[in-house]
Motif scaffolding. Structure first.
Motif, mmCIF file in Angstrom:
data_model
loop_
_atom_site.group_PDB
_atom_site.id
_atom_site.type_symbol
_atom_site.label_atom_id
_atom_site.label_comp_id
_atom_site.label_asym_id
_atom_site.label_seq_id
_atom_site.Cartn_x
_atom_site.Cartn_y
_atom_site.Cartn_z
ATOM 1 N N SER A 119 0.818 -1.207 0.000
ATOM 2 C CA SER A 119 0.000 0.000 0.000
ATOM 3 C C SER A 119 0.854 1.260 0.000
ATOM 4 O O SER A 119 1.964 1.285 0.534
ATOM 5 C CB SER A 119 -0.907 -0.001 1.235
ATOM 6 O OG SER A 119 -1.578 1.243 1.379
ATOM 7 N N ILE A 138 -2.702 5.452 0.732
ATOM 8 C CA ILE A 138 -3.666 6.375 0.139
ATOM 9 C C ILE A 138 -4.746 5.500 -0.487
ATOM 10 O O ILE A 138 -4.581 4.998 -1.607
ATOM 11 C CB ILE A 138 -3.008 7.267 -0.926
ATOM 12 C CG1 ILE A 138 -1.788 7.986 -0.328
ATOM 13 C CG2 ILE A 138 -4.007 8.276 -1.489
ATOM 14 C CD1 ILE A 138 -0.927 8.685 -1.364
ATOM 15 N N GLU A 184 -7.530 5.718 -2.060
ATOM 16 C CA GLU A 184 -8.029 5.986 -3.410
ATOM 17 C C GLU A 184 -7.006 5.579 -4.468
ATOM 18 O O GLU A 184 -7.352 5.039 -5.521
ATOM 19 C CB GLU A 184 -8.380 7.470 -3.556
ATOM 20 C CG GLU A 184 -9.118 7.788 -4.850
ATOM 21 C CD GLU A 184 -9.563 9.239 -4.911
ATOM 22 O OE1 GLU A 184 -10.137 9.627 -5.944
ATOM 23 O OE2 GLU A 184 -9.336 9.985 -3.935
ATOM 24 N N LEU A 185 -5.720 5.822 -4.179
ATOM 25 C CA LEU A 185 -4.663 5.424 -5.106
ATOM 26 C C LEU A 185 -4.491 3.911 -5.118
ATOM 27 O O LEU A 185 -4.414 3.285 -6.188
ATOM 28 C CB LEU A 185 -3.349 6.103 -4.713
ATOM 29 C CG LEU A 185 -2.096 5.662 -5.477
ATOM 30 C CD1 LEU A 185 -2.266 5.886 -6.978
ATOM 31 C CD2 LEU A 185 -0.874 6.415 -4.963
ATOM 32 N N ASP A 186 -4.453 3.310 -3.940
ATOM 33 C CA ASP A 186 -4.303 1.853 -3.866
ATOM 34 C C ASP A 186 -5.422 1.143 -4.629
ATOM 35 O O ASP A 186 -5.203 0.116 -5.265
ATOM 36 C CB ASP A 186 -4.301 1.387 -2.406
ATOM 37 C CG ASP A 186 -3.069 1.865 -1.644
ATOM 38 O OD1 ASP A 186 -2.033 2.120 -2.274
ATOM 39 O OD2 ASP A 186 -3.161 1.972 -0.403
ATOM 40 N N ALA A 210 6.347 7.256 0.844
ATOM 41 C CA ALA A 210 5.095 6.731 1.396
ATOM 42 C C ALA A 210 5.115 5.207 1.413
ATOM 43 O O ALA A 210 4.630 4.568 2.358
ATOM 44 C CB ALA A 210 3.903 7.239 0.585
ATOM 45 N N GLN A 266 4.755 2.805 4.704
ATOM 46 C CA GLN A 266 3.730 1.772 4.806
ATOM 47 C C GLN A 266 4.329 0.393 5.027
ATOM 48 O O GLN A 266 3.763 -0.431 5.764
ATOM 49 C CB GLN A 266 2.867 1.770 3.540
ATOM 50 C CG GLN A 266 1.878 2.917 3.477
ATOM 51 C CD GLN A 266 0.926 2.918 4.657
ATOM 52 O OE1 GLN A 266 0.878 3.868 5.439
ATOM 53 N NE2 GLN A 266 0.156 1.862 4.815
ATOM 54 N N ASP A 290 6.457 12.220 7.938
ATOM 55 C CA ASP A 290 5.412 11.475 7.257
ATOM 56 C C ASP A 290 5.431 9.999 7.600
ATOM 57 O O ASP A 290 4.852 9.182 6.882
ATOM 58 C CB ASP A 290 5.511 11.652 5.745
ATOM 59 C CG ASP A 290 4.163 11.458 5.075
ATOM 60 O OD1 ASP A 290 3.224 12.181 5.438
ATOM 61 O OD2 ASP A 290 4.051 10.580 4.201
ATOM 62 N N TRP A 320 -5.363 14.383 -3.565
ATOM 63 C CA TRP A 320 -4.024 14.460 -2.980
ATOM 64 C C TRP A 320 -4.007 15.526 -1.913
ATOM 65 O O TRP A 320 -4.218 16.706 -2.181
ATOM 66 C CB TRP A 320 -3.004 14.793 -4.068
ATOM 67 C CG TRP A 320 -1.576 14.858 -3.613
ATOM 68 C CD1 TRP A 320 -0.828 15.978 -3.406
ATOM 69 C CD2 TRP A 320 -0.727 13.757 -3.327
ATOM 70 N NE1 TRP A 320 0.437 15.645 -3.021
ATOM 71 C CE2 TRP A 320 0.535 14.282 -2.963
ATOM 72 C CE3 TRP A 320 -0.899 12.368 -3.350
ATOM 73 C CZ2 TRP A 320 1.608 13.465 -2.611
ATOM 74 C CZ3 TRP A 320 0.172 11.561 -3.006
ATOM 75 C CH2 TRP A 320 1.407 12.104 -2.645
ATOM 76 N N THR A 321 -3.784 15.113 -0.677
ATOM 77 C CA THR A 321 -3.799 16.064 0.435
ATOM 78 C C THR A 321 -2.503 16.065 1.214
ATOM 79 O O THR A 321 -2.369 16.779 2.200
ATOM 80 C CB THR A 321 -4.941 15.729 1.410
ATOM 81 O OG1 THR A 321 -4.761 14.382 1.902
ATOM 82 C CG2 THR A 321 -6.289 15.842 0.727
ATOM 83 N N ARG A 322 -1.539 15.251 0.784
ATOM 84 C CA ARG A 322 -0.295 15.145 1.544
ATOM 85 C C ARG A 322 0.563 16.377 1.306
ATOM 86 O O ARG A 322 0.703 16.862 0.207
ATOM 87 C CB ARG A 322 0.479 13.891 1.134
ATOM 88 C CG ARG A 322 -0.323 12.626 1.317
ATOM 89 C CD ARG A 322 0.368 11.454 0.671
ATOM 90 N NE ARG A 322 1.458 10.943 1.460
ATOM 91 C CZ ARG A 322 1.354 9.932 2.312
ATOM 92 N NH1 ARG A 322 0.185 9.347 2.490
ATOM 93 N NH2 ARG A 322 2.387 9.503 2.999
#
Length: 259
Positions: free
Chosen positions: A34, A37, A39-41, A72, A76, A108, A228-230
Motif C-alpha cells: 500500500s 492512500i 483511493e490510489l491503492d 510513502a 507503509q 510522514d 491528494w492532500t499530503r
C-alpha cells in the motif's frame, strides 16, 4: 543514516552481524504494498505496488510526486510490519543528488533509524542499487534516477534495462519491492523491463492523475484522478561537496517543499 558507497561491498556481512532479518520467500497470493492512500491503492491491480518486483514511478514535471510516493511506500512497509507485531523493517533510499531532508521524511511516518540513505557517485549508482537489492535486507529500495529541481540528475538510461533485469532476479520471490523514480522527459532508447510502470502527474495542488502504463499481466488503465492532500518537506537543495556520500541526512540548505 547515510552510507558511503564503498561500504556497500561489505553490506551483507555487516547487516547479518547486526541482526537484520533477511527476506523470506513469499507464500501464496500476496496483496500489493500500500501507499497508504486508499483511493490510489484502489486504482492499482494488486491494491498497491507489486511485491517481489521492480516498479517504475514515472513523474511528469518536476518529479516531486515520485519522491513523495516512494517514501510513502517505505512508511507503509514499516507500519505494516509493526501492525503484524514484527520488527520495523529496513528500507533504503539511493539519493545521488544528496537532497533528502531528514525531518520532512520522518514527519510522514518513515522511521529514520530503519532508513538507509546511500549517496553514491553516478558512476557507481547501478552497482550500489544491485548490492542493496541482492542483500535481501530491505523491504523497499527506492532508486532516485530523477533528482529534484536545482539538482537534476543526468543518468543515461541506455544501460538500465540490464540493471533492471538483475534487480528483478535479486528480489524475485522475496515480497520486497524496488522502486525506480524517473521523469517523463528522461530519454530512453528502450523501455525499462519493469514489472509495472505507473505514470503520475499533479495537475493541481489537490489532485494527482495516475495511469498504469505497463503491467506484466496486462492490467493497464487510462489516467484516473486521485485526491491528494499530503504535504511535506522531503528535500533540501543546497551546495554539494565531494564528501556528500558520508554526511547525515541533510538538515540545512534551501528547503524545497515537495508534493
Amino acid at each position: 543514516m547515510a552510507l558511503p558507497a564503498h561500504l556497500l561491498e561489505q553490506l551483507s556481512p555487516a547487516f547479518a552481524q547486526a541482526g537484520v532479518r533477511f527476506a523470506c520467500p513469499a507464500e501464496g497470493p500476496v496483496q500489493g504494498l500500500s501507499f497508504g492512500i486508499p483511493e490510489l491503492d484502489g486504482l492499482l491491480p494488486d491494491g498497491g505496488l507489486q511485491r517481489g518486483s521492480v516498479v517504475e514511478l514515472c513523474s511528469a514535471g518536476e518529479g516531486a510526486v515520485g519522491t513523495s510516493l516512494g517514501l510513502a511506500a517505505c512508511a507503509q512497509a514499516q507500519a505494516e510490519a509493526r501492525a503484524r507485531g514484527g520488527h520495523t523493517p529496513w528500507c533504503a533510499f539511493i539519493d545521488p543528488s544528496a537532497t533528502l531532508y531528514g525531518p520532512g521524511v520522518a514527519a510522514d511516518g518513515v522511521e529514520l533509524s530503519r532508513l538507509l540513505v546511500v549517496r553514491p557517485p553516478l558512476a557507481a549508482l547501478s552497482r550500489v542499487a544491485l548490492r542493496l537489492a541482492e542483500s535481501e535486507a530491505f523491504a523497499v529500495v527506492v532508486i532516485d534516477l530523477a533528482g529534484v529541481v536545482g539538482e537534476r540528475l543526468s543518468i543515461p538510461l541506455g544501460t538500465w534495462p540490464r540493471v533492471v533485469r538483475r534487480l528483478a532476479l535479486a528480489i524475485e520471490g522475496t515480497g520486497h519491492s524496488v522502486l525506480l523514480l524517473t521523469r517523463e522527459a528522461d530519454r530512453r532508447p528502450l523501455p525499462l523491463p519493469v514489472a509495472q510502470r505507473l505514470e503520475v502527474s499533479r495537475p493541481s495542488a489537490d489532485k494527482l492523475m495516475v495511469r498504469v502504463a505497463k503491467d506484466q499481466r496486462g492490467r493497464v488503465s487510462s489516467p484516473r484522478p486521485v485526491a491528494w492532500t499530503r504535504q511535506g518537506v522531503w528535500s533540501s537543495v543546497g551546495p554539494q561537496n565531494e564528501n556528500a556520500g558520508t554526511t547525515p541526512i541533510v538538515q540545512g540548505g534551501n528547503v524545497r517543499r515537495l508534493a
